[in-house]
Design a protein around this motif. Structure first.
Motif, short mmCIF file in Angstrom:
data_model
loop_
_atom_site.label_atom_id
_atom_site.label_comp_id
_atom_site.label_asym_id
_atom_site.label_seq_id
_atom_site.Cartn_x
_atom_site.Cartn_y
_atom_site.Cartn_z
N HIS A 115 -3.94 -17.31 -12.65
CA HIS A 115 -2.90 -18.05 -11.78
C HIS A 115 -2.02 -17.45 -12.86
CE1 HIS A 115 -4.54 -22.35 -10.49
NE2 HIS A 115 -5.57 -22.42 -11.67
N PHE A 116 -2.90 -16.61 -13.79
CA PHE A 116 -1.56 -15.76 -14.00
C PHE A 116 -1.03 -14.38 -13.65
CE2 PHE A 116 -2.81 -17.43 -17.87
CZ PHE A 116 -1.51 -18.40 -18.66
N LEU A 117 -2.13 -14.17 -12.28
CA LEU A 117 -2.23 -12.90 -11.76
C LEU A 117 -1.73 -13.41 -9.72
CD1 LEU A 117 -4.77 -11.06 -12.13
CD2 LEU A 117 -2.41 -10.76 -13.25
N ALA A 118 -1.55 -14.94 -9.76
CA ALA A 118 -1.30 -15.27 -8.33
C ALA A 118 0.54 -15.16 -8.74
CB ALA A 118 -1.38 -16.65 -8.65
N PHE A 119 0.59 -14.25 -7.13
CA PHE A 119 2.24 -14.39 -6.73
C PHE A 119 2.38 -15.12 -6.14
CE2 PHE A 119 5.26 -11.99 -3.70
CZ PHE A 119 6.46 -11.06 -4.69
N GLN A 120 2.04 -15.57 -5.02
CA GLN A 120 2.11 -16.69 -3.98
C GLN A 120 1.27 -17.52 -4.24
OE1 GLN A 120 2.85 -13.98 -1.18
NE2 GLN A 120 5.59 -14.45 -0.90
N TYR A 121 1.97 -19.00 -3.34
CA TYR A 121 0.35 -20.01 -3.10
C TYR A 121 1.12 -20.50 -1.62
CZ TYR A 121 -0.88 -20.65 -7.70
OH TYR A 121 -1.68 -20.66 -9.06
N ILE A 122 -0.32 -20.71 -0.74
CA ILE A 122 0.33 -20.71 0.75
C ILE A 122 -0.61 -21.99 0.76
CG2 ILE A 122 -0.35 -20.34 3.10
CD1 ILE A 122 -0.25 -17.18 1.81
N ILE A 123 0.70 -23.57 1.06
CA ILE A 123 -0.14 -24.78 1.43
C ILE A 123 -0.27 -25.00 2.77
CG2 ILE A 123 0.37 -26.95 0.74
CD1 ILE A 123 1.95 -23.96 -1.11
N VAL A 124 -1.41 -25.55 2.93
CA VAL A 124 -1.64 -26.03 4.19
C VAL A 124 -1.59 -27.78 4.41
CG1 VAL A 124 -3.07 -26.03 6.05
CG2 VAL A 124 -2.88 -23.98 5.14
N ALA A 125 -1.00 -28.06 4.64
CA ALA A 125 -0.66 -29.65 4.47
C ALA A 125 -0.99 -30.41 6.04
CB ALA A 125 -0.04 -30.63 3.41
N ARG A 126 -2.20 -31.70 5.99
CA ARG A 126 -1.82 -32.07 7.52
C ARG A 126 -1.36 -33.54 7.53
NH1 ARG A 126 -6.55 -32.58 11.89
NH2 ARG A 126 -7.80 -30.38 10.87
N LYS A 127 -0.76 -34.25 8.61
CA LYS A 127 -0.23 -35.24 8.71
C LYS A 127 -1.10 -36.08 8.83
CE LYS A 127 3.07 -37.90 9.71
NZ LYS A 127 4.17 -38.01 10.47
N GLN A 128 -1.67 -36.82 7.91
CA GLN A 128 -2.56 -37.77 8.35
C GLN A 128 -2.57 -38.88 9.48
OE1 GLN A 128 -5.09 -38.44 6.05
NE2 GLN A 128 -4.12 -36.01 6.06
#
Length: 231
Positions: A218-231
């Protein structure tokens, strides 16, 4: 639009004068966009590079964009079906678009710039069709670079790009991001991580994923890419 010293208005006509951190094609975003999606909204579309790639892969794709910078928007207009020049702090997705309009809404590197990113995520979910996706990319303020500068140097490293871009108004860790997307109607399917040893672009960052061990990742994570689906 830019003003020269002579008072003559001129437009940027290519990308050479723009911040290169925000105009390139994002293969990490393209990789998570579902193949079946046909109608897209790219919020913070920059010069339209992502949309152009989507159309190149699927000529039937219809891509709308929203961009604050008029120079970038003008270039995006040459590639996308429609581009709104607007500040997202004053623009309502829910007011402009009907519910279930888009198969995919992209919020790449935009939420951290906004006064109320929580409301934007809620409205993005509203205008996304059933079984559609909201995809976002958000920098991780917990990166090692923040710790080194804030704890050991005693400074906040204001920069013109990256995690500490001086135009950022909001800051997120992975837990904050999960909370941000804990809204009715969508559910996170995946969170991908771009790792960096150094916050700035560097060839050494290619090795970062090998050091992303439990307790350190978590200290090396530069970016998070989130994939969220519409229910």
């Amino acid at each position: 639009m830019l003003c020269s010293g002579t008072g003559v208005i001129r437009w940027v006509t290519d990308t050479r004068e723009l911040n290169k951190s925000y105009i390139g094609v994002r293969s990490d975003i393209l990789d998570v966009i579902p193949a079946r999606a046909r109608k897209f909204l790219d919020v913070g579309c920059s010069v339209g590079a992502l949309g152009a790639e989507l159309v190149a892969v699927n000529p039937e794709a219809e891509v709308y964009g929203i961009e604050l910078d008029p120079d970038m928007a003008r270039l995006a207009m040459e590639k996308l079906h429609k581009v709104y020049v607007a500040n997202m702090d004053d623009f309502s997705l829910a007011a402009e678009f009907a519910p279930d309009t888009f198969d995919c809404v992209v919020l790449a590197d935009i939420l951290e710039h906004l006064k109320n990113p929580w409301q934007v995520v809620v409205e993005a979910a509203e205008i996304t069709a059933a079984e559609g996706f909201v995809i976002a990319c958000i920098p991780n303020v917990r990166h090692l670079d923040t710790v080194l500068n804030l704890v050991f140097r005693g400074v906040w490293p204001y920069r013109n790009r990256g995690i500490h871009d001086r135009t950022h108004l909001r800051f997120f860790t992975r837990k904050n991001i999960v909370e941000l997307f804990s809204v009715e109607g969508i559910e996170i399917e995946a969170i991908n991580t771009n790792y960096r040893l150094l916050e700035r672009p560097s060839r050494i960052n290619r090795w970062a994923k090998y050091f992303a061990l439990p307790g350190l990742k978590h200290f090396l994570a530069f970016q998070y890419i989130i994939v969220a689906r519409k229910q």
